[in-house]
Scaffold this motif. Structure first.
Motif, PDB file in Angstrom:
ATOM      1  N   VAL A   1     116.516  43.764  66.496  1.00 35.87           N
ATOM      2  CA  VAL A   1     116.042  43.540  66.676  1.00 35.87           C
ATOM      3  C   VAL A   1     114.242  45.055  65.091  1.00 35.87           C
ATOM      4  CG1 VAL A   1     114.824  42.615  68.433  1.00 35.87           C
ATOM      5  CG2 VAL A   1     114.475  44.583  68.411  1.00 35.87           C
ATOM      6  N   ARG A   2     113.428  44.700  64.879  1.00 37.24           N
ATOM      7  CA  ARG A   2     113.306  45.985  63.286  1.00 37.24           C
ATOM      8  C   ARG A   2     111.827  46.385  64.548  1.00 37.24           C
ATOM      9  NH1 ARG A   2     115.652  41.864  60.485  1.00 37.24           N
ATOM     10  NH2 ARG A   2     117.422  42.917  59.350  1.00 37.24           N
ATOM     11  N   ASP A   3     112.230  46.887  64.553  1.00 31.03           N
ATOM     12  CA  ASP A   3     110.434  48.465  63.900  1.00 31.03           C
ATOM     13  C   ASP A   3     109.284  47.229  63.422  1.00 31.03           C
ATOM     14  OD1 ASP A   3     110.813  49.118  66.958  1.00 31.03           O
ATOM     15  OD2 ASP A   3     111.386  51.007  66.510  1.00 31.03           O
ATOM     16  N   ILE A   4     108.036  47.571  64.204  1.00 37.80           N
ATOM     17  CA  ILE A   4     106.961  47.372  62.575  1.00 37.80           C
ATOM     18  C   ILE A   4     106.948  47.892  61.952  1.00 37.80           C
ATOM     19  CG2 ILE A   4     104.986  48.570  64.507  1.00 37.80           C
ATOM     20  CD1 ILE A   4     103.521  45.207  64.099  1.00 37.80           C
TER      21      ILE A   4
ATOM     22  N   LEU B   1     105.841  36.288  59.238  1.00 36.33           N
ATOM     23  CA  LEU B   1     105.431  35.714  60.083  1.00 36.33           C
ATOM     24  C   LEU B   1     103.939  35.511  59.871  1.00 36.33           C
ATOM     25  CD1 LEU B   1     107.493  37.829  62.726  1.00 36.33           C
ATOM     26  CD2 LEU B   1     107.538  35.480  62.385  1.00 36.33           C
ATOM     27  N   HIS B   2     103.689  36.960  59.168  1.00 36.05           N
ATOM     28  CA  HIS B   2     102.069  37.033  59.272  1.00 36.05           C
ATOM     29  C   HIS B   2     101.859  36.381  57.922  1.00 36.05           C
ATOM     30  CE1 HIS B   2     100.184  39.103  62.060  1.00 36.05           C
ATOM     31  NE2 HIS B   2     101.813  40.350  62.729  1.00 36.05           N
TER      32      HIS B   2
ATOM     33  N   ILE C   1      93.046  43.390  53.299  1.00 37.82           N
ATOM     34  CA  ILE C   1      93.152  42.245  53.501  1.00 37.82           C
ATOM     35  C   ILE C   1      91.967  40.692  53.440  1.00 37.82           C
ATOM     36  CG2 ILE C   1      94.436  41.050  55.534  1.00 37.82           C
ATOM     37  CD1 ILE C   1      93.510  43.541  56.891  1.00 37.82           C
TER      38      ILE C   1
ATOM     39  N   LEU D   1     105.434  43.963  70.674  1.00 38.51           N
ATOM     40  CA  LEU D   1     104.499  44.422  70.035  1.00 38.51           C
ATOM     41  C   LEU D   1     105.413  44.433  69.056  1.00 38.51           C
ATOM     42  CD1 LEU D   1     100.733  43.713  71.419  1.00 38.51           C
ATOM     43  CD2 LEU D   1     102.323  41.613  70.853  1.00 38.51           C
ATOM     44  N   ASN D   2     105.900  45.801  68.928  1.00 42.60           N
ATOM     45  CA  ASN D   2     106.325  46.687  68.058  1.00 42.60           C
ATOM     46  C   ASN D   2     107.721  46.665  67.365  1.00 42.60           C
ATOM     47  OD1 ASN D   2     104.920  49.043  67.057  1.00 42.60           O
ATOM     48  ND2 ASN D   2     103.960  48.968  69.152  1.00 42.60           N
ATOM     49  N   SER D   3     107.976  45.535  68.390  1.00 43.06           N
ATOM     50  CA  SER D   3     109.908  45.381  67.956  1.00 43.06           C
ATOM     51  C   SER D   3     110.023  44.195  67.590  1.00 43.06           C
ATOM     52  CB  SER D   3     110.777  46.884  68.225  1.00 43.06           C
ATOM     53  OG  SER D   3     110.967  46.566  69.931  1.00 43.06           O
ATOM     54  N   VAL D   4     109.760  43.450  68.663  1.00 43.64           N
ATOM     55  CA  VAL D   4     110.571  42.598  68.850  1.00 43.64           C
ATOM     56  C   VAL D   4     109.646  41.278  68.303  1.00 43.64           C
ATOM     57  CG1 VAL D   4     111.879  41.092  70.118  1.00 43.64           C
ATOM     58  CG2 VAL D   4     111.857  43.059  70.938  1.00 43.64           C
TER      59      VAL D   4
ATOM     60  N   PRO E   1     106.609  41.388  66.692  1.00 43.46           N
ATOM     61  CA  PRO E   1     104.979  41.750  65.911  1.00 43.46           C
ATOM     62  C   PRO E   1     104.214  40.436  65.488  1.00 43.46           C
ATOM     63  CG  PRO E   1     107.008  41.908  64.404  1.00 43.46           C
ATOM     64  CD  PRO E   1     107.284  41.553  65.386  1.00 43.46           C
ATOM     65  N   GLU E   2     104.683  39.204  65.272  1.00 44.07           N
ATOM     66  CA  GLU E   2     103.291  38.174  65.048  1.00 44.07           C
ATOM     67  C   GLU E   2     102.496  37.599  66.201  1.00 44.07           C
ATOM     68  OE1 GLU E   2     106.488  38.155  65.702  1.00 44.07           O
ATOM     69  OE2 GLU E   2     107.116  36.677  66.969  1.00 44.07           O
ATOM     70  N   LEU E   3     103.031  38.557  67.060  1.00 40.70           N
ATOM     71  CA  LEU E   3     101.841  38.645  68.303  1.00 40.70           C
ATOM     72  C   LEU E   3     100.260  38.853  68.037  1.00 40.70           C
ATOM     73  CD1 LEU E   3     103.869  37.976  71.284  1.00 40.70           C
ATOM     74  CD2 LEU E   3     102.998  36.023  70.063  1.00 40.70           C
ATOM     75  N   LEU E   4     100.505  40.095  67.352  1.00 43.60           N
ATOM     76  CA  LEU E   4      99.332  40.607  67.114  1.00 43.60           C
ATOM     77  C   LEU E   4      98.421  40.013  65.200  1.00 43.60           C
ATOM     78  CD1 LEU E   4     101.117  44.095  66.548  1.00 43.60           C
ATOM     79  CD2 LEU E   4      99.413  43.482  67.697  1.00 43.60           C
ATOM     80  N   ARG E   5      97.475  40.403  65.775  1.00 42.84           N
ATOM     81  CA  ARG E   5      96.857  39.826  63.986  1.00 42.84           C
ATOM     82  C   ARG E   5      96.841  40.566  63.019  1.00 42.84           C
ATOM     83  NH1 ARG E   5      91.421  37.732  65.351  1.00 42.84           N
ATOM     84  NH2 ARG E   5      91.125  38.739  62.923  1.00 42.84           N
ATOM     85  N   ILE E   6      97.151  40.579  62.405  1.00 38.67           N
ATOM     86  CA  ILE E   6      97.638  41.270  61.079  1.00 38.67           C
ATOM     87  C   ILE E   6      97.013  42.627  60.666  1.00 38.67           C
ATOM     88  CG2 ILE E   6      95.668  39.983  59.163  1.00 38.67           C
ATOM     89  CD1 ILE E   6      99.036  41.259  58.513  1.00 38.67           C
ATOM     90  N   GLN E   7      95.387  42.682  60.938  1.00 34.02           N
ATOM     91  CA  GLN E   7      94.546  43.618  60.496  1.00 34.02           C
ATOM     92  C   GLN E   7      95.158  45.105  61.324  1.00 34.02           C
ATOM     93  OE1 GLN E   7      93.131  40.861  60.936  1.00 34.02           O
ATOM     94  NE2 GLN E   7      91.682  41.470  59.815  1.00 34.02           N
TER      95      GLN E   7
ATOM     96  N   ALA F   1      98.267  44.583  63.176  1.00 37.15           N
ATOM     97  CA  ALA F   1     100.028  45.317  62.935  1.00 37.15           C
ATOM     98  C   ALA F   1      99.086  46.161  62.068  1.00 37.15           C
ATOM     99  CB  ALA F   1     100.415  43.950  62.000  1.00 37.15           C
ATOM    100  N   ILE F   2      98.790  46.015  60.534  1.00 39.66           N
ATOM    101  CA  ILE F   2      99.009  47.209  59.378  1.00 39.66           C
ATOM    102  C   ILE F   2      98.235  48.815  60.756  1.00 39.66           C
ATOM    103  CG2 ILE F   2      97.800  47.773  57.956  1.00 39.66           C
ATOM    104  CD1 ILE F   2      97.484  44.583  57.011  1.00 39.66           C
TER     105      ILE F   2
END
Lengths: 354, 448
Positions: A25-28, A88-89, A144, B295-298, B300-306, B308-309
């Motif tokens: 997995v890659r970190d965010i 994904l986003h 955004i 949310l950080n590594s597996v 992240p699509e579960l976060l809202r984009i704002q 997430a950034i």
């Protein structure tokens, strides 16, 4: 703990080794999270893909690539990117007008089939200079805004039509319903200007609705609430609630549809102090006129933008459903009537008739 | 009376305690009779005891009252085995040889003042409730409890357990409220395991037949007589160990994780609010670290984009993967908690301050972890301690690592799985014939 439970624990622990797919997995912070994907025809290849990647600082990073297929272009972008490009986003697909006119079959297929693209994303068509629109930035408004323009939680207004990818796909496959995609243009003081809607037939753009017509289109789809319309020169009203009731009939000569639009409105401006019934009349007249225009356009383009065919589905045979747009829709007798109920006229008390 | 006349039991006592300097075998005059007494000078206040015994003898009409009839107040047991005699001596009794029969007479003696008096509890802080706490003395504790619950159906049964260590255990329950099955189970296991030595609470749990490894405590320990009284009212069995200033109530059920018995001192709405906060706290404490990794590594699509950034921004430059980062910080945090727990009050603040600096500022500035993680961990640790009862917090503290590992491996599915898993575990847990997931102990419904 006996030997058996130790063995069992070790066995379960060893299963983690099989999870090779889940460990990489890659970190965010090691991912690019693009929000907007622009798709237009390339100069040297079929597609030119532009990805907009927002950042906290307010700058938008842009990755571009041309290739003969969308996935190849993305692959090339991933190759040159220093981080993993994660779709994904992805929330907004912007498609150039020329591309929309030639057909969006490939784009739609890609958007639906790609596992990492959320089908909740939205679609819009860009008129004018595509590159310029995509590169347009209005600092210091952060990140955004391009997505927020369509977001119902922030910048969306009922004037703008929203089409999600799954709706677009449904529309492109449906025999009895067509869609209007929002048409946008590079803005001057904001990111985008709204230009109206593109009328789609299957996956092709065949015409356009003006912003005023889009408004009536939205009313008809019961989406238009909270927006302001100008009834007459000096009067404007806010639509509080819109309901549409259909009365359908299948006669020997073809389908007949009577649609009644019920509007609950509040008067917001009334400079000439017109009485309520006059305002109502004017609104009715205006919507009637716009509705007729839309119907005329629909007939000319053989597109069932308002989804009238949906209402007759239960009465049609499989064959008839397939022929709806070509055979039956032109024969449809369609009548729109508007009933306006003025809920309150804010400070403008109706004068008591003497 | 000389040595040659010593009875068997006397010789046994003298042999057993020959090496002890505080063991005394004396000849004293008690109501004009010379008697042999055996006792520990450290446990028995002899002058005081004799004075009150003499007083009782005087108050009798004629001076010829035989010592064995002296008074029911003092005499507790007559025919005891030599081993039992030794135990009784160790409990601070006075053994007197009967001048007539030569048999041992056992008297309850006054203690030298080595027990503390009733004080507010040290580790629990009741708000808006009674503030007296249990002490080390068993009888005082039972007395405190009886005072809190004036009920004729309160039953107190004392058991002495242990073969080399003698420990008195008092079993208290409320007849009519307590589930007879639970009472029977506890009483049976106390009698069956009479020979087992009980030094710690863990020993007692093994006497009571509780599993050695269990994620949640199957008992409730409290320092507050008020809590213990409410536990009795709930149908629990309360156990006191001599020299342990806690009342141990069994069995514990899931509800005890978020309920405090002193909650009933508040208006009902406030009670609901407190319990709601505690439930939320449990959820936070269990899932937050795992959720961070998810949310950080597996996923992240579960976060809202704002979000997430900004999360991505806060992790810029952090060298370790999220899982290692969380694990590292959690361990440091556990060490801080563990270090501060038993520190003298004068050093405690130093550790808190150093911990605060390390965890709060320096580690973020050094880019070893993201500052979002600090927020997450702080929230989860605070949430952890909202739970009622110190014992319950530990199980949750341990379980969050299971959640963390599952989340790191399987993402959001792992998180869900591990939460389901803990409930499956609870569902399989049964203490004293009561399923852990039951909602009350009254035993009125089939699933309780």
């Amino acid at each position: 703990m006996n030997v058996r439970s130790v063995c069992r624990t070790l066995l379960i622990a060893s299963l983690f080794a099989l999870l090779c797919g889940c460990w990489d997995v890659r970190d965010i912070n090691k991912r690019y999270l693009p929000v907007v994907m622009g798709i237009s025809e390339g100069k040297s290849a079929t597609y030119s893909i532009i990805l907009q990647i927002p950042s906290v600082s307010g700058k938008t990073q842009i990755l571009e690539q041309e290739a003969d297929s969308i996935s190849k272009a993305l692959d090339l972008i991933r190759t040159k990117a220093e981080k993993h490009v994660d779709l994904l986003h992805l929330r907004l697909f912007l498609i150039s007008e020329r591309m929309a006119k030639t057909g969006l079959d490939d784009v739609m297929d890609y958007a639906i089939r790609a596992n990492d693209i959320s089908i909740k994303g939205m679609m819009a068509i860009v008129t004018g200079d595509f590159e310029k629109t995509l590169h347009h930035e209005i600092s210091p408004t952060p990140e955004i805004s391009s997505y927020d323009y369509f977001s119902e939680e922030s910048g969306w207004t009922p004037n703008v039509s929203i089409v999600r990818i799954w709706e677009a796909f449904r529309g492109s496959q449906s025999y009895t319903k067509d869609l209007a995609y929002p048409l946008i243009h590079v803005g001057t003081d904001t990111l985008y200007d709204f230009e109206g809607s593109a009328i789609m037939r299957k996956n092709k753009m065949v015409g356009a609705l003006s912003p005023d017509e889009t408004l009536v289109y939205n009313i008809f789809l019961e989406k238009y609430t909270g927006g302001t319309i100008e009834a007459a020169k000096d009067t404007s009203v806010i639509i509080k609630k819109a309901r549409v009731r259909h009365r359908k009939e299948w006669t020997a000569s073809g389908p007949k549809l009577k649609s009644a639009i019920y509007l609950d409105v509040a008067v917001s401006e009334n400079k000439k102090n017109l009485p309520n019934h006059r305002i109502a009349e004017e609104i009715q007249e205006m919507i009637d006129k716009k509705g007729d225009e839309i119907i005329r356009k629909m007939r000319a383009l053989k597109t069932d933008l308002l989804g009238t065919g949906q209402l007759f589905r239960s009465q049609m045979s499989e064959r008839q459903i397939r022929d709806w747009k070509d055979v039956w829709f032109p024969r449809l007798t369609f009548d729109i009537s508007v009933k306006v109920n003025i809920r309150d006229n804010i400070y403008f008390k109706e004068k008591i008739k003497s | 009376m000389n040595k040659s006349e010593d009875r068997d039991w006397e010789r046994h006592l003298l042999d057993t305690f020959a090496l002890n300097t505080d063991f005394a075998a004396k000849r004293i005059e008690l109501s004009d009779q010379l008697v042999h007494v055996y006792y520990f000078v450290t446990l028995v206040d002899l002058p005081g005891t004799l004075a009150s015994m003499n007083q009782s003898l005087m108050s009798a009409n004629d001076g010829n009252v035989p010592l064995q009839h002296l008074s029911d107040l003092y005499q507790i047991d007559s025919n005891a085995m030599p081993e039992e005699l030794a135990h009784l001596l160790l409990q601070g009794r006075l053994v007197v040889r009967s001048p007539h029969t030569g048999e041992p007479l056992i008297f309850k003696a006054l203690e030298p003042s080595i027990s503390r008096s009733v004080m507010p509890p040290e580790n629990e802080s009741p708000i808006q409730g009674a503030i007296d706490g249990f002490t080390e003395d068993l009888l005082t504790n039972v007395g405190l409890l009886r005072k809190k619950i004036n009920h004729k159906d309160v039953v107190v049964v004392t058991h002495a357990v242990g073969s080399t260590f003698c420990r008195e255990i008092a079993l208290v329950y409320l007849k009519g409220k307590a589930n007879p099955k639970i009472v029977q189970t506890v009483a049976d296991s106390l009698i069956r395991n009479k020979h087992k030595d009980v030094r710690h609470v863990e020993d007692m749990l093994s006497v009571l037949g509780q599993p050695k490894i269990s994620l949640v405590a199957t008992y409730l320990a409290t320092e507050l007589p008020e809590e213990a009284a409410q536990n009795l009212m709930d149908g629990r069995v309360v156990l006191f160990m001599d020299q342990l200033p806690y009342a141990i109530s069994v069995p514990a059920i899931l509800k005890d994780v978020w309920t405090l018995k002193t909650d009933f001192n508040y208006p009902f709405l406030y009670l609901l609010f407190f319990r709601f906060i505690r439930m939320i706290g449990i959820i936070f404490a269990v899932i937050m670290p795992g959720l961070y990794v998810v949310l950080n590594s597996v996923n992240p699509e579960l976060l809202r984009i704002q979000l997430a950034i900004s999360v991505a921004k806060s992790r810029e430059g952090v060298p370790y993967p999220a899982f290692i980062e969380v694990l590292l910080m959690l361990l440091v945090l556990e060490m801080v908690i563990e270090a501060t727990t038993r520190l003298p009050k004068s050093i405690g603040p130093t550790i808190t301050m150093i911990g605060g600096i390390i965890l709060g500022q320096a580690i973020v500035q050094a880019k070893l972890v993201s500052n979002l993680l600090i927020i997450i961990l702080a929230a989860s640790t605070i949430a952890n301690f909202t739970m009622s009862g110190y014992l319950n917090t530990i199980g949750i503290r341990i379980y969050k690592y299971v959640v963390l590992v599952a989340s790191a491996a399987f993402g959001i599915l792992g998180l869900e799985m591990s939460v389901i898993w803990i409930f499956v575990y609870f569902a399989g847990l049964k203490s004293f014939t009561v399923p852990y997931l039951s909602l009350s102990l009254k035993g009125t419904k089939t699933d309780e």
